[in-house]
Scaffold this motif. Structure first.
Motif, PDB file in Angstrom:
ATOM      1  N   ALA A  10       0.862  -1.236   0.011  1.00 17.71           N
ATOM      2  CA  ALA A  10       0.006   0.008   0.152  1.00 17.71           C
ATOM      3  C   ALA A  10       0.985   1.231   0.065  1.00 17.71           C
ATOM      4  N   ALA A  11       2.012   1.247   0.709  1.00 19.06           N
ATOM      5  CA  ALA A  11       2.770   2.411   0.940  1.00 19.06           C
ATOM      6  C   ALA A  11       3.478   2.426  -0.348  1.00 19.06           C
ATOM      7  N   ALA A  12       4.104   1.353  -0.963  1.00 15.77           N
ATOM      8  CA  ALA A  12       4.837   1.311  -2.016  1.00 15.77           C
ATOM      9  C   ALA A  12       4.319   1.823  -3.277  1.00 15.77           C
ATOM     10  N   VAL A  13       2.823   1.708  -3.504  1.00 15.23           N
ATOM     11  CA  VAL A  13       1.946   2.049  -4.486  1.00 15.23           C
ATOM     12  C   VAL A  13       1.940   3.501  -4.656  1.00 15.23           C
ATOM     13  N   LEU A  14       1.927   4.105  -3.412  1.00 21.11           N
ATOM     14  CA  LEU A  14       1.729   5.554  -3.270  1.00 21.11           C
ATOM     15  C   LEU A  14       3.214   6.205  -3.583  1.00 21.11           C
ATOM     16  N   ARG A  15       4.219   5.765  -3.167  1.00 20.32           N
ATOM     17  CA  ARG A  15       5.424   6.042  -3.299  1.00 20.32           C
ATOM     18  C   ARG A  15       5.789   6.100  -4.820  1.00 20.32           C
ATOM     19  N   ARG A  16       5.386   5.075  -5.652  1.00 17.48           N
ATOM     20  CA  ARG A  16       5.667   4.854  -6.956  1.00 17.48           C
ATOM     21  C   ARG A  16       5.115   5.650  -7.767  1.00 17.48           C
ATOM     22  N   ASP A  17       3.812   6.009  -7.498  1.00 19.38           N
ATOM     23  CA  ASP A  17       2.948   6.873  -7.961  1.00 19.38           C
ATOM     24  C   ASP A  17       3.468   8.288  -8.294  1.00 19.38           C
ATOM     25  N   ALA A  18       3.933   8.711  -7.004  1.00 22.96           N
ATOM     26  CA  ALA A  18       4.596   9.971  -6.886  1.00 22.96           C
ATOM     27  C   ALA A  18       5.875  10.052  -7.727  1.00 22.96           C
ATOM     28  N   ALA A  19       6.641   8.993  -7.586  1.00 23.81           N
ATOM     29  CA  ALA A  19       7.836   9.052  -8.357  1.00 23.81           C
ATOM     30  C   ALA A  19       7.638   9.332  -9.789  1.00 23.81           C
ATOM     31  N   ARG A  20       6.488   8.382 -10.256  1.00 21.03           N
ATOM     32  CA  ARG A  20       6.077   8.690 -11.881  1.00 21.03           C
ATOM     33  C   ARG A  20       5.765   9.750 -12.170  1.00 21.03           C
ATOM     34  N   ASP A  21       4.857  10.417 -11.180  1.00 23.89           N
ATOM     35  CA  ASP A  21       4.360  12.019 -11.415  1.00 23.89           C
ATOM     36  C   ASP A  21       5.647  12.922 -11.394  1.00 23.89           C
ATOM     37  N   ALA A  22       6.577  12.768 -10.609  1.00 22.54           N
ATOM     38  CA  ALA A  22       7.822  13.533 -10.778  1.00 22.54           C
ATOM     39  C   ALA A  22       8.737  13.302 -11.920  1.00 22.54           C
TER      40      ALA A  22
END
Length: 196
Positions: A10-22
């Motif tokens: 759950a935490a990793a999905v949010l972190r990866r989404d933010a990384a892709r957006d950045a």
């Protein structure tokens, strides 16, 4: 263990989404640069990638350059639940069809093949080569099966650098990565094979 993995996912999905957006438009090219600078790719190696879904780091540029260098490329197909993945020969520009779990894969008549390098999608990785995937176990089963037949198979995680985590939970069947490549660098892991 599965509860711990669910929390990490759950935490990793949010972190990866933010990384892709950045990530900038050059991220896929930088990942390809790092891959070919660091990973030992034998002549005529068959390289299996994947078609990025959602916020996954995209290996398309790695596959495009590999194909241009004369390597045969492949993409995975889920043939059966609870079984290793099949790999079907594919080159950039070839048609894709809908596959299981929302994936895209080569046409059903594409030739089955056995890769020497497998590019692996992931939610998170750590400094020991452990990875967290989606929980289906497809890559764990696949890497275990490939490594039993050919110990020199390389599993290369493709990720954003922000996906690195601390000491991920691991079960006996989890297959570790040999390498991880991000937009900022590439790292090899010692004694990677597990889940064999």
């Amino acid at each position: 263990m599965s509860a711990a993995k669910r929390a990490v996912r759950a935490a990793a999905v949010l972190r990866r989404d933010a990384a892709r957006d950045a990530a900038g438009s050059e991220t896929a090219s930088r990942i390809a640069d790092r891959f070919f600078e660091a990973v030992p790719v034998p002549l005529q190696a068959l390289i299996a990638g994947y078609v990025a879904m959602g916020s996954e780091a995209d290996p398309a540029e790695v596959l495009a350059r590999a194909s241009a260098k004369g390597h045969v490329c492949a993409l995975p197909r889920v043939a059966r639940r609870d079984a290793p993945l099949d790999f079907l020969q594919w080159q950039p520009g070839d048609a894709l069809v809908a596959g299981a779990h929302g994936t895209r894969e080569p046409a059903p008549d594409a030739r089955l093949c056995r890769p020497g390098i497998v590019l692996v999608p992931l939610l998170a990785f750590d400094a020991h080569g452990r990875r967290i995937g989606y929980g289906g176990g497809y890559y764990d089963r696949t890497l275990a099966a490939l490594r039993r037949e050919e110990p020199g198979i390389l599993a290369v995680g493709i990720a954003f650098s922000a996906q690195e985590a601390e000491d991920l939970p691991e079960e006996e069947f989890d297959a570790r990565l040999d390498w991880v490549v991000t937009e900022t660098g590439a790292r090899a892991f010692a004694a990677a094979p597990r889940g064999v």
